[in-house]
Enzyme design. Structure first.
Site, PDB file in Angstrom:
ATOM      1  N   TYR A 151      27.468  50.713  42.871  1.00  0.00           N
ATOM      2  CA  TYR A 151      28.540  51.654  43.211  1.00  0.00           C
ATOM      3  C   TYR A 151      29.080  52.440  42.015  1.00  0.00           C
ATOM      4  O   TYR A 151      29.981  53.248  42.157  1.00  0.00           O
ATOM      5  CB  TYR A 151      29.697  50.940  43.916  1.00  0.00           C
ATOM      6  CG  TYR A 151      30.265  49.754  43.158  1.00  0.00           C
ATOM      7  CD1 TYR A 151      30.928  49.933  41.948  1.00  0.00           C
ATOM      8  CD2 TYR A 151      30.144  48.458  43.652  1.00  0.00           C
ATOM      9  CE1 TYR A 151      31.432  48.861  41.244  1.00  0.00           C
ATOM     10  CE2 TYR A 151      30.653  47.374  42.950  1.00  0.00           C
ATOM     11  CZ  TYR A 151      31.296  47.583  41.752  1.00  0.00           C
ATOM     12  OH  TYR A 151      31.796  46.520  41.053  1.00  0.00           O
ATOM     13  N   GLU A 162      35.022  52.908  50.269  1.00  0.00           N
ATOM     14  CA  GLU A 162      33.966  51.901  50.415  1.00  0.00           C
ATOM     15  C   GLU A 162      34.570  50.515  50.260  1.00  0.00           C
ATOM     16  O   GLU A 162      35.638  50.370  49.655  1.00  0.00           O
ATOM     17  CB  GLU A 162      32.900  52.116  49.339  1.00  0.00           C
ATOM     18  CG  GLU A 162      33.407  51.783  47.938  1.00  0.00           C
ATOM     19  CD  GLU A 162      32.618  52.454  46.815  1.00  0.00           C
ATOM     20  OE1 GLU A 162      32.604  53.701  46.786  1.00  0.00           O
ATOM     21  OE2 GLU A 162      32.030  51.720  46.013  1.00  0.00           O
ATOM     22  N   CYS A 165      73.571  35.678  33.161  1.00  0.00           N
ATOM     23  CA  CYS A 165      74.437  34.719  32.485  1.00  0.00           C
ATOM     24  C   CYS A 165      75.033  35.409  31.267  1.00  0.00           C
ATOM     25  O   CYS A 165      74.318  36.023  30.480  1.00  0.00           O
ATOM     26  CB  CYS A 165      73.605  33.508  32.056  1.00  0.00           C
ATOM     27  SG  CYS A 165      74.358  32.555  30.749  1.00  0.00           S
ATOM     28  N   CYS A 182      74.602  26.771  31.428  1.00  0.00           N
ATOM     29  CA  CYS A 182      75.639  26.672  30.390  1.00  0.00           C
ATOM     30  C   CYS A 182      77.050  26.865  30.942  1.00  0.00           C
ATOM     31  O   CYS A 182      78.022  26.709  30.217  1.00  0.00           O
ATOM     32  CB  CYS A 182      75.373  27.675  29.271  1.00  0.00           C
ATOM     33  SG  CYS A 182      75.690  29.378  29.758  1.00  0.00           S
ATOM     34  N   LYS A 193      35.615  46.943  48.909  1.00  0.00           N
ATOM     35  CA  LYS A 193      35.728  46.328  47.583  1.00  0.00           C
ATOM     36  C   LYS A 193      35.119  44.939  47.715  1.00  0.00           C
ATOM     37  O   LYS A 193      35.659  44.063  48.403  1.00  0.00           O
ATOM     38  CB  LYS A 193      37.187  46.245  47.160  1.00  0.00           C
ATOM     39  CG  LYS A 193      37.352  45.646  45.765  1.00  0.00           C
ATOM     40  CD  LYS A 193      38.778  45.826  45.284  1.00  0.00           C
ATOM     41  CE  LYS A 193      38.930  45.488  43.811  1.00  0.00           C
ATOM     42  NZ  LYS A 193      38.603  44.121  43.462  1.00  0.00           N
ATOM     43  N   CYS A 205      73.656  30.162  25.524  1.00  0.00           N
ATOM     44  CA  CYS A 205      73.091  29.499  26.710  1.00  0.00           C
ATOM     45  C   CYS A 205      71.752  28.869  26.332  1.00  0.00           C
ATOM     46  O   CYS A 205      70.824  29.572  25.940  1.00  0.00           O
ATOM     47  CB  CYS A 205      72.897  30.498  27.843  1.00  0.00           C
ATOM     48  SG  CYS A 205      72.073  29.765  29.282  1.00  0.00           S
ATOM     49  N   CYS A 262      76.728  30.281  35.310  1.00  0.00           N
ATOM     50  CA  CYS A 262      75.349  29.941  34.954  1.00  0.00           C
ATOM     51  C   CYS A 262      75.128  28.447  35.203  1.00  0.00           C
ATOM     52  O   CYS A 262      75.908  27.625  34.708  1.00  0.00           O
ATOM     53  CB  CYS A 262      75.101  30.282  33.486  1.00  0.00           C
ATOM     54  SG  CYS A 262      73.523  29.662  32.875  1.00  0.00           S
ATOM     55  N   ASP A 298      34.028  41.249  46.890  1.00  0.00           N
ATOM     56  CA  ASP A 298      34.648  40.183  46.106  1.00  0.00           C
ATOM     57  C   ASP A 298      33.561  39.364  45.409  1.00  0.00           C
ATOM     58  O   ASP A 298      33.212  38.273  45.842  1.00  0.00           O
ATOM     59  CB  ASP A 298      35.499  39.306  47.032  1.00  0.00           C
ATOM     60  CG  ASP A 298      36.477  38.459  46.238  1.00  0.00           C
ATOM     61  OD1 ASP A 298      36.570  38.644  45.008  1.00  0.00           O
ATOM     62  OD2 ASP A 298      37.144  37.616  46.851  1.00  0.00           O
ATOM     63  N   LYS A 306      44.193  47.149  48.754  1.00  0.00           N
ATOM     64  CA  LYS A 306      43.940  45.746  49.079  1.00  0.00           C
ATOM     65  C   LYS A 306      44.334  45.424  50.518  1.00  0.00           C
ATOM     66  O   LYS A 306      45.280  46.000  51.045  1.00  0.00           O
ATOM     67  CB  LYS A 306      44.737  44.841  48.119  1.00  0.00           C
ATOM     68  CG  LYS A 306      44.284  44.903  46.674  1.00  0.00           C
ATOM     69  CD  LYS A 306      42.884  44.363  46.532  1.00  0.00           C
ATOM     70  CE  LYS A 306      42.548  43.889  45.143  1.00  0.00           C
ATOM     71  NZ  LYS A 306      43.250  42.735  44.671  1.00  0.00           N
TER      72      LYS A 306
HETATM   73  S1  IVH Z   1      34.572  50.824  41.104  1.00  0.00           S
HETATM   74  C1  IVH Z   1      35.684  52.610  37.117  1.00  0.00           C
HETATM   75  N1  IVH Z   1      33.841  49.973  43.474  1.00  0.00           N
HETATM   76  O1  IVH Z   1      36.545  45.559  41.491  1.00  0.00           O
HETATM   77  C2  IVH Z   1      35.754  51.887  38.398  1.00  0.00           C
HETATM   78  N2  IVH Z   1      34.651  48.370  41.917  1.00  0.00           N
HETATM   79  O2  IVH Z   1      39.215  45.573  40.391  1.00  0.00           O
HETATM   80  C3  IVH Z   1      34.809  50.768  38.472  1.00  0.00           C
HETATM   81  N3  IVH Z   1      34.623  46.070  42.742  1.00  0.00           N
HETATM   82  O3  IVH Z   1      35.593  45.245  38.149  1.00  0.00           O
HETATM   83  C4  IVH Z   1      34.948  49.930  39.655  1.00  0.00           C
HETATM   84  N4  IVH Z   1      33.786  46.523  44.729  1.00  0.00           N
HETATM   85  O4  IVH Z   1      33.994  44.321  39.920  1.00  0.00           O
HETATM   86  C5  IVH Z   1      34.337  49.629  42.274  1.00  0.00           C
HETATM   87  N5  IVH Z   1      33.106  49.351  45.582  1.00  0.00           N
HETATM   88  C6  IVH Z   1      33.610  49.021  44.390  1.00  0.00           C
HETATM   89  C7  IVH Z   1      33.904  47.694  44.063  1.00  0.00           C
HETATM   90  C8  IVH Z   1      34.439  47.406  42.810  1.00  0.00           C
HETATM   91  C9  IVH Z   1      34.208  45.567  43.917  1.00  0.00           C
HETATM   92  C10 IVH Z   1      35.186  45.288  41.649  1.00  0.00           C
HETATM   93  C11 IVH Z   1      34.563  45.531  40.295  1.00  0.00           C
HETATM   94  C12 IVH Z   1      35.700  45.875  39.384  1.00  0.00           C
HETATM   95  C13 IVH Z   1      36.876  45.360  40.152  1.00  0.00           C
HETATM   96  C14 IVH Z   1      38.118  46.128  39.801  1.00  0.00           C
END
Ligand code: IVH
Length: 699
Positions: free
Chosen positions: A233, A119, A438, A418, A121, A444, A415, A123, A321
Site C-alpha cells: 500500500y 482502504e 492542590c 497534603c 488499515k 505537597c 488535597c 493490523d 479507527k
Molecule cells: S499508510 C506514510 N496504509 O499503520 C503512511 N498504513 O499507524 C504509511 N497500516 O506503520 C502508512 N494498513 O504499518 C498505511 N492501508 C494502510 C495500512 C497502514 C496498516 C499500518 C502501517 C503503519 C501504521 C501506522
C-alpha cells in the site's frame, strides 16, 4: 583514550547495560515476547555504543558487544526513506475535520474536487521490500522508522504464501521500495496456535503477535511454516514513479505482482470516504483478517508532496479507527490522584473487567466537570471503553442499574494528600472546563514526588535505576540523611551515602551492585542538554517540543535563566523577546513567569544547576540556505498557502515569526504586503518576492 583506565562507575554501567541488552535479546529471540519497544532497545544499545566509543577498553571486557551483534540478532537496515506512522481520527466528525484541514492547507477551492483513497488499515507489521534492477535485495521491518531489521531471509522463505514477487517485471524502475503490511489470517492464526499448544509451545495472544513472532524467527525454516500474507500500500525510494496518484501507484504494484487490498476505493469527497468506511466496517467480520480502521490518503501525489509531514506522520493521510471496545462493570470507588502540577484527577476504581482482551481495573474520569456531566456515583454500573493504547475511560452510567441510596459525588475541597485547599482554575481555552488544583505547590508531597518522577523519567533525565518505586523510597527514606526531596538531592546522594552510618546498599531491595549502578547512572547524567534540562524542570505547559523551542531560542542556560528571571520580574522587553519566539504562546509565558517568580522554585533550580553541566542548545544543521534564519511571510502568497510556506521553512530549519523585528533575517512579501514591509525597510531587513523565495529553497 585506549590505555586510559576506565572509571569504575562507567565500567559498572557498561556491565549493567550489556547484561540488560542480553536479557532483552533473549526475550526477543527465544521467547518472541519483548518487554520493551524497539526504540527503547535501540536507546540501550546506543548508550552502550557511546560508552564503548568513549572508552574502547570496555569492548574487551565482559559484555563488550559493538561490532559483533549477538548471534541471532538481525542486522539493521537503514531505510532510504523513513517509515512513518499515521495520525488517528475516531469519528466521522474528526474525519471531516481532517479533510477540511487538508483543504485549508492547500487553499483548495470548495467547488473543486479533492479525491482521497480509502482502504482497510491492516493490523499487522509494516515491511519494506527493496528491489534493485527488478530483483528483491532486501526486506526490512519498520523498527524505529529510521532503521529496521533485516528479515530478508525470512521473507524469501514465505514468497509463496505472501505473494511477494522475487522479481519485478521490466516495467518497474531500477530502484523500487514497496511497502505494506505482513499479517496472518484468522484461520492460519488458529491453526498455528493449535499446533503450538499441542507441541507444548508458546501460544500467541492475537494474529498480530503471531505474525511478528513468525517474521522474527532466527531460523527461516520456522518462518516458512507460517503462512504469512502481505498487502502492498505504500513505497519508499523509487528511481522513477509509475503513476501520479496513490491509486495509480497501488494499481502499478498489482501489475507488478503484489497483492493489494481489494477494498481500496478512490473517493471524490468526504461523503464517499465515510460511506466506504461504513462498508469496510460492515465487511469486517467476514474479511478473515484483523483490521483496526480505514486509512484515508490524498490521491494526487503532487498534493501529497505539498502537504508533507508533521513530526512522524504525513499531513496527507490519516487512520479512521473503528470504535473502541466497551464493557460494563461496577464503580467501587473514586480516587483522587495529585499530579506534578497539582492537578487533581479523579480515577475510577472498577470491579476488574475484560475490555478488548485486556483486564481493566482503573479508568480515568478526567475531572470534576466530567463526573458531574456523567453524574457518576460510587456503586453505579458504568460503561468502560478502551481504544488502542488510550487510557480506559468511563463513558456512560447504566441508569437502570443505579443502587438505591447512591449519592452524588462531591469533589474534595482539600488535597487528599497534603490537606491544602483546592483551587479552581479555568483552563486557557475554557473548553475543557475548570481544573481543580492542590494549592500546596512544593509543600505537597504528592506534587514533589510527581515532580521528581517526571525529572528522572525517560524523556527528561532518564536515570536508569531510579524509577517510581525508588523515588518513593528515597522520598520517605527511614534515614533522613539519605532522603531525596528535590532534584538536586539526587546528585548529592552518593556523597551523603558515603558519610552515612547506614548505607543504601543495606536496605532491602538494594545491593552493592545496584547501588554502584545507580550512582553510575546518576553520574552519567551530570551533563545534560539544555532542552532536556528545561523539559525536566516540569514547568506547566512546557513539554518536550516547547522545551526544545525555548532551548534553541535562548542558546544556553545562562541566557535562558536570565530571560526567565526577567519574565518573572515582569520586564516588558523580556516579554517581547519571548513573544518573538514562534510557537510560544501566552500560557507558556505565564507558566514561566509563575514558575520562576516563586522563591522556592528559584532556589531549587539554583541548587540543581550547581550540580550539573548544562550543554548549550544544538542549532539546526546549516545545510539549507535558511537554516537558523528568522523569516516573516507577508502579503498574499500565490504558489502556496501561508501554512504551507511556514511548514516548508520550518522543515528547512528556519524560524517563522509573525512580525518583523531586529531579529528578522528575511521577509518574503507577496502582493498586498503592508506595514511589515515598511518595518522591514526601516530596520534594513532584506525583502524578497515569493518567486525569489522559491528559487532560494530550490522550488
Ligand atoms: S499508510 C506514510 N496504509 O499503520 C503512511 N498504513 O499507524 C504509511 N497500516 O506503520 C502508512 N494498513 O504499518 C498505511 N492501508 C494502510 C495500512 C497502514 C496498516 C499500518 C502501517 C503503519 C501504521 C501506522
Amino acid at each position: 583514550m585506549a590505555g586510559v583506565p576506565v572509571p569504575p562507575a562507567l565500567a559498572a554501567e557498561h556491565a549493567r547495560l550489556a547484561a540488560e541488552i542480553a536479557e532483552h535479546d533473549r526475550r526477543y529471540h527465544q521467547e518472541d515476547a519483548p518487554v520493551i519497544s524497539d526504540a527503547e532497545y535501540d536507546a540501550l544499545r546506543r548508550r552502550l555504543e557511546r560508552l564503548e566509543a568513549e572508552h574502547p577498553a570496555l569492548r574487551s571486557m565482559a559484555g563488550g558487544t559493538v561490532g559483533a551483534a549477538p548471534s541471532g540478532k538481525f542486522a539493521k537496515i537503514r531505510h532510504a526513506v523513513p517509515m512513518l506512522s499515521l495520525g488517528n481520527v475516531f469519528s466521522g466528525e474528526e474525519a471531516r475535520d481532517f479533510v477540511a484541514r487538508v483543504r485549508r492547507f492547500l487553499d483548495w477551492p470548495a467547488e473543486q474536487e479533492l479525491a482521497f483513497t480509502a482502504e482497510p488499515k491492516i493490523d499487522g507489521l509494516s515491511l519494506s521490500l527493496r528491489y534493485e534492477s527488478g530483483a528483491l535485495v532486501h526486506a526490512a521491518t519498520r523498527g524505529d522508522g529510521a532503521e529496521g531489521e533485516d528479515v530478508t531471509a525470512n521473507i524469501r522463505a514465505v514468497l509463496a504464501s505472501t505473494g511477494i514477487p522475487a522479481q519485478l517485471p521490466a516495467e518497474a524502475p531500477a530502484i523500487a521500495e514497496i511497502r505494506g503490511e505482513i499479517y496472518l489470517g484468522h484461520a492460519d492464526f488458529a491453526a498455528i496456535n493449535a499446533r503450538q499448544a499441542e507441541a507444548g509451545g508458546k501460544v500467541f495472544a492475537n494474529p498480530r503477535n503471531a505474525a511478528a513472532g513468525s517474521l522474527r524467527q532466527i531460523d527461516p525454516a520456522v518462518t516458512a511454516g507460517r503462512p504469512l500474507r502481505f498487502f502492498a500500500y505504500a513505497w519508499g525510494e523509487m528511481s522513477a514513479m509509475p503513476a501520479m496518484t496513490q491509486s495509480g501507484m497501488v494499481a502499478a504494484f498489482a501489475r507488478w505482482g503484489f497483492p493489494t487490498n481489494p477494498l481500496m476505493r478512490r473517493c471524490p469527497d468526504v461523503e464517499a470516504l465515510l460511506a466506504h468506511y461504513s462498508a469496510i466496517e460492515a465487511a469486517r467480520p467476514e474479511l478473515g483478517y484483523d483490521i483496526d480502521g480505514v486509512v484515508y490518503k490524498v490521491d494526487d501525489l503532487a498534493l501529497q508532496r505539498r502537504l508533507g509531514f508533521v513530526a512522524r506522520a504525513p499531513r496527507w493521510a490519516v487512520a479512521h479507527k473503528f470504535a473502541a471496545e466497551r464493557a460494563v462493570t461496577r464503580l467501587n470507588a473514586i480516587e483522587i490522584q495529585v499530579g506534578r502540577t497539582g492537578a487533581l484527577t479523579p480515577v475510577a476504581k472498577l470491579e476488574p473487567v475484560t475490555v478488548g482482551g485486556v483486564v481493566v481495573a482503573n479508568a480515568t474520569l478526567h475531572n470534576a466537570d466530567e463526573i458531574a456531566r456523567l453524574d457518576v456515583r460510587v456503586g453505579d454500573f458504568v460503561v468502560v471503553q478502551r481504544a488502542g493504547d488510550v487510557i480506559p475511560q468511563v463513558v456512560e452510567v447504566v441508569a437502570e442499574r443505579r443502587p438505591e441510596g447512591a449519592q452524588p459525588y462531591i469533589f474534595p475541597a482539600h488535597c487528599p494528600v497534603c490537606g491544602s485547599p483546592v483551587r479552581i482554575e479555568a483552563t486557557g481555552s475554557g473548553a475543557e472546563g475548570a481544573v481543580r488544583r492542590c494549592s500546596g505547590e512544593l509543600a505537597c508531597p504528592a506534587q514533589r514526588i510527581e515532580h521528581l518522577r517526571h525529572f528522572v523519567s525517560r524523556r527528561a533525565f532518564d536515570i536508569e535505576g531510579l524509577g517510581e518505586k525508588q523515588i518513593e523510597f528515597f522520598y520517605e527514606c527511614p534515614v533522613e540523611h539519605l532522603r531525596v526531596r528535590e532534584p538536586a538531592d539526587i546528585f548529592t546522594l552518593q556523597a551523603r551515602n558515603e558519610t552515612s552510618l547506614q548505607k543504601i546498599e543495606n536496605f532491602e531491595g538494594f545491593g552493592k551492585t545496584s547501588v554502584a549502578n545507580l550512582f553510575a547512572a546518576i553520574a552519567a547524567r551530570r551533563t545534560i542538554s539544555l532542552e532536556r534540562f528545561i523539559f525536566a524542570l516540569g514547568i506547566r505547559h512546557v513539554g518536550e517540543t516547547t522545551a526544545k523551542i525555548l532551548a534553541r531560542a535562548a542558546g544556553d542556560w545562562p541566557a535562558f535563566a536570565s530571560l526567565a528571571r526577567r519574565i518573572a520580574a515582569g520586564e516588558a522587553d523580556a516579554e517581547a523577546e519571548l513573544q518573538a519566539i514562534d510557537q510560544i504562546g501566552p500560557s507558556v509565558r505565564q507558566a514561566l513567569a509563575d514558575f520562576f517568580a516563586r522563591p522556592e522554585t528559584g532556589a531549587m533550580v539554583a541548587r540543581l544547576v550547581a550540580e550539573l553541566t548544562i550543554l548549550p542548545a544544538e542549532r539546526p544543521a546549516a545545510e539549507s540556505p535558511v537554516a537558523g534564519k528568522t523569516l516573516v511571510f507577508t502579503g498574499t502568497l500565490e504558489r502556496m498557502t501561508r501554512d504551507e510556506a511556514k511548514a516548508r521553512a520550518e522543515s528547512l530549519g528556519a524560524k517563522v515569526a509573525g512580525s518583523v523585528s531586529k531579529k528578522t533575517d528575511l521577509v518574503v512579501a507577496g502582493p498586498g504586503a503592508g506595514s511589515k514591509l515598511d518595518k522591514a525597510a526601516e530596520l534594513g531587513v532584506k525583502v524578497i518576492s515569493e518567486a525569489e523565495w522559491l528559487t532560494l529553497i530550490g522550488g
